[in-house]
Enzyme design. Structure first.
Site, PDB file in Angstrom:
ATOM      1  N   HIS A 146       0.849  -1.187   0.000  1.00 34.66           N
ATOM      2  CA  HIS A 146       0.000   0.000   0.000  1.00 34.66           C
ATOM      3  C   HIS A 146       0.887   1.240   0.000  1.00 34.66           C
ATOM      4  O   HIS A 146       1.781   1.377   0.849  1.00 34.66           O
ATOM      5  CB  HIS A 146      -0.911   0.009   1.229  1.00 34.66           C
ATOM      6  N   LYS A 541     -13.809   5.325   5.848  1.00 31.49           N
ATOM      7  CA  LYS A 541     -14.116   6.315   4.813  1.00 31.49           C
ATOM      8  C   LYS A 541     -15.626   6.423   4.590  1.00 31.49           C
ATOM      9  O   LYS A 541     -16.130   7.481   4.227  1.00 31.49           O
ATOM     10  CB  LYS A 541     -13.413   5.933   3.504  1.00 31.49           C
TER      11      LYS A 541
END
Length: 878
Positions: A146, A541
């Site tokens: 990531h 999120k």
């Protein structure tokens, strides 16, 4: 930067750290003068003093803005580079001091959060609980690609050279006769700092997945392989203080490393079946070289003679078999080591490991178990000959390494999106022509089968299905694998629950999985062991940090109950990011905050980007980190800890639900505002971040420009750059206000904070996120969006959260009870301010529109340099 100021001293730095910061800062200052003249250093110092004065309220922020606006873009770039390099050096100095502190207190006594402390606490309960806890212990860090590490590998290695020289500087005497040596170290330090200043700080070429694999190998080569035996030895010493190293070990090899690097293809078209095959090959090359070197080193050191340490019959038989199969090799070894049979077998093992790496099937080992058999033959022979210290010392360390890493180093895991499996299976069922993606999925499965044939099933069997919505998503993968017939791999298909809705339906998905014949076969083969993955990033999120935390907790509770009902040993794989907005924060405290029963001695977690090098880049820090995690896993599984957490959760859950409802409403109201996505892109360097080239993966899963397909990393990274840090705290203030502002007493919140680990961790993480933000600078970013009502909404929630977090924790200032972290944040914040002002200059100009291409290019370069610097200053940014 080169001068002694009261601004650094006021942060109460320990003397050794202060000396290191001064030394490195002064040397950087000299490099700036040599490069750009005294004027460059003067400009850097002017900005430094200005932002410190502005933070104290002694000068208006407009004065800092005017200073930055007055420079040419070339000068602004140079100043941004100077502050970025300074952050790299400050981070290095703090890491160096942390290592120094760890070594000073590593006196054999029980250090807080160490494995010894956990053993002592659990052992006090008696009843065999300690032996049971250790026997079932599993810790599985999984490295991912990531993209959150903004530093180039060249910068990382340059910093490492400076670190090595700083250690040498510490060790060298300040006066004769070693003064000359210290002067030479100082010269080399200046040389390396000057080179760091002259090195490009960001990548100008896109990384590919194999670059990421090779970057991760540095952590294994330089730290992890060597530190693992020390971690096991610490546990063994805690379990058997007087016998460790002289008796059979009581500490199992409980660590298993995993990797997604080269295996995670969800949204990354550059990770192909060939990349996956090459990734495992690279990993194997590294671990086999390490094992070969370790066998050879220990073999050279094992000089016990047969007259003092006679070999066992088994060892003599092993040498005789080797002599028959490879007479010339054994003859050469025996000439070099006459009368030293234990040494002979170890040296022969080293040659066999080398042959394994070189694919020499005649000499090489077929599997790690064969190497372990030889090592145990040596160990048992030494013990039988009355040399237990030789048997259970360095030889045991090598055995632990083989048990931990095998011949593959880390288990490579595959990840792919559920939608692609559904489409591929429809084509397979229909027969006829298949598209490129379907062929790629099937080829990936063939590669997994190849890896298993060469390295064993444990090298690559986990297949993670992102965005799992139903058991059918799992069945699809098994059916695709079965379509390969005799070339099908053995798969443990792992559902990844990422959204709030997916987390809620997780138990019903597992119910459906039990109806799948392939799943039932794997459960029977593994002793009814199963693994699921929880996604922290996308849930945060979607729901905001407060509600996502509680939703994840509820899911863990429900899955723990499900596992008990179905007689399944369930491992929960935590997809936590490095930043607080993606589930980050201190790992040991997070483990202790998990739902009771959900850990049960097993903990698996992702480690990514800058977190990999922060936690595993230095042997002492890596050892401390893994010990803290081990301590937490052991303690989280005890009845006392679970009972206290269970009672606190039952008592305070109604309060938490009320907080969660209001927090989620506030968060969703913000991000669902018309035009929010465009506003966010305008007030932050969201789109420009892709130009940092910090990873091979695109920032979005699809080409659409909405928030839904935006990955969580750029979402968090961009908010961090704006100094808002919104994903780490937004909504919490509204949630706390719903409880405290309706006339209710704060007493309940105080008690929840003090007695419920989940709630305490939630507030502490928000407090840390707030401490790394800056309201005044954040307001300037938000104003770039031209939506004053959104700016007002965000800042009002910031003020509300700041006020109520302090009220609930009882702190007068942020991080009041975390002295070391508070010192680090306070020391860095003014310098991050400097870079933020430089970034704001570039961002404001770019958003206003620039027609001159050359000027636009210079502005973009300034912007990206400042992004790199802010990431270095704030550290956990993505």
């Amino acid at each position: 930067m080169a001068t002694k100021t009261r601004d650094i001293l006021r942060h109460d730095l320990p003397d050794p750290l202060r000396r290191d910061v001064r030394l490195l800062g002064a040397m950087l200052g000299d490099s700036l003068v040599e490069y750009g003249g005294q004027g460059l250093l003067d400009d850097v110092e002017r900005l430094r003093h200005a932002v410190i004065a502005a933070r104290r309220g002694e000068v208006p922020v407009a004065e800092v803005t005017a200073l930055v606006e007055g420079w040419t873009l070339e000068r602004a770039e140079q100043v941004a580079r100077a502050f970025t390099v300074y952050f790299h050096l400050t981070n290095l100095a703090e890491e160096h001091h942390r290592v120094r502190t760890l070594r000073e207190r590593d006196t054999g006594e029980s250090v807080p959060s160490s494995v010894a402390a956990a053993v002592e606490q659990i052992g006090a309960d008696g009843d065999g609980r300690l032996a049971e806890a250790v026997a079932g212990l599993e810790v599985r860090p999984v490295f991912t690609a990531h993209p959150t590490e903004a530093r180039r590998r060249a910068v990382v290695t340059a910093i490492q050279r400076v670190s090595d020289l700083l250690s040498a500087w510490d060790a060298a005497p300040e006066s004769a006769p070693g003064a000359g040596a210290r002067a030479e170290i100082g010269r080399r330090l200046r040389e390396e700092i000057d080179l760091l200043w002259r090195t490009a700080l960001r990548r100008h070429a896109q990384m590919d997945p194999l670059d990421e694999v090779r970057t991760a190998m540095a952590a294994f080569d330089e730290t992890i392989f060597r530190v693992v035996p020390r971690i096991y030895r610490a546990l063994d010493a805690a379990l058997n203080p007087s016998g460790t190293g002289a008796e059979p070990p009581r500490a199992p090899a409980y660590l298993r490393f995993g990797s997604w690097i080269g295996g995670d293809r969800d949204g990354n078209p550059f990770v192909t079946a060939r990349v996956t095959r090459d990734a495992v090959t690279i990993q194997s090359e590294h671990v086999l070289r390490a094992l070969e070197n370790a066998c050879a080193r220990i073999g050279r050191e094992m000089t016990a003679h047969e007259s003092t340490t006679p070999p066992s019959e088994a060892l003599c038989n092993a040498l005789a078999a080797a002599r028959t199969a490879h007479p010339e090799r054994l003859a050469a070894i025996e000439r070099r080591s006459p009368g030293e049979p234990h040494r002979q077998l170890l040296m022969f093992a080293a040659e066999r490991v080398a042959a394994t790496r070189e694919r020499d099937a005649d000499l090489g080992y077929d599997r790690p178990g064969d190497l372990l058999a030889d090592l145990r033959t040596v160990q048992e022979s030494l013990a039988a000959a009355g040399a237990p210290r030789q048997a259970y010392g360095r030889v045991q360390g090598l055995i632990w390494q083989v048990e931990t890493f095998g011949f593959h180093l880390a288990e490579l895991e595959i990840r792919q999106h559920s939608e692609l499996h559904e489409k591929a299976l429809a084509q397979v069922r229909a027969g006829g022509e298949r598209d490129a993606m379907t062929e790629e999925i099937l080829e990936t499965m063939r590669v997994v089968a190849w890896i298993q044939r060469r390295f064993g099933v444990t090298a690559c069997s986990r297949y993670v299905v992102s965005f799992t919505r139903s058991a059918e998503d799992i069945a699809n993968v098994h059916e695709l694998a079965a379509s390969l017939g005799e070339h099908a791999p053995v798969l443990d298909v792992i559902p990844l629950f990422e959204t709030g809705e997916d987390l809620e339906r997780a138990p019903s998905v597992l119910d459906g999985m039990l109806e799948i014949e392939a799943v039932r076969r794997r459960l029977a083969a593994t002793g009814r062991r199963m693994e699921i993955m929880l996604g922290y990033s996308d849930s945060a999120k979607q729901l905001g940090p407060t509600s996502a935390t509680l939703r994840l907790y509820d899911t863990q509770e429900a899955l723990t109950e499900w596992a008990a009902r179905n007689d399944v040993t369930l491992t929960m794989f935590h997809g936590r990011g490095g930043s607080l907005g993606r589930g980050g924060g201190p790992a040991n405290r997070a483990i202790l905050a998990q739902a009771p029963g959900s850990v049960a001695g097993r903990f698996k977690v992702t480690e990514q980007g800058e977190v990999i090098f922060a936690r595993y880049g230095n042997p002492e820090i890596a050892r401390r980190h893994v010990e803290q995690v081990t301590n937490a896993v052991l303690l989280a599984s005890t009845d006392d800890v679970q009972d206290r957490a269970r009672a606190a959760a039952a008592r305070f859950r109604p309060l938490a639900d009320k907080i969660s409802d209001a927090a989620r409403a506030a968060f969703r109201s913000l991000i669902e505002t018309d035009g929010f996505a465009a506003w966010f892109a305008r007030v932050s360097p969201l789109e420009e971040i892709a130009e940092l080239r910090i990873g091979s993966r695109p920032s979005r899963r699809k080409a659409a420009q909405g928030l839904e397909d935006l990955r969580a990393i750029p979402w968090v990274f961009a908010w961090t750059q704006t100094r808002v840090n919104l994903p780490g705290w937004y909504g919490l203030g509204s949630g706390l206000a719903a409880v405290s502002d309706d006339g209710a007493d704060l007493a309940g919140l105080h008690e929840a904070y003090a007695s419920w680990p989940l709630f305490g961790t939630l507030l502490d993480n928000a407090e840390m996120s707030l401490a790394k933000s800056d309201r005044d600078i954040a307001a300037r970013y938000l104003e770039l969006g031209g939506r004053p009502e959104l700016t007002e909404t965000v800042l009002a929630e910031y003020d509300r959260t700041h006020r109520l977090v302090l009220a609930v924790t009882g702190h007068e200032r942020l991080l009041e009870n975390r002295r070391v972290l508070s010192r680090a944040v306070s020391l860095r914040n003014p310098y991050v301010d400097a870079l933020s002002h430089l970034q704001l200059r570039a961002l404001a100009s770019l958003r206003a529109g620039v027609s001159d291409e050359a000027e636009r290019a210079r502005l973009e370069e300034l912007l990206l340099l400042s992004v790199n610097g802010v990431a270095a200053g704030l550290q956990n940014t993505g």
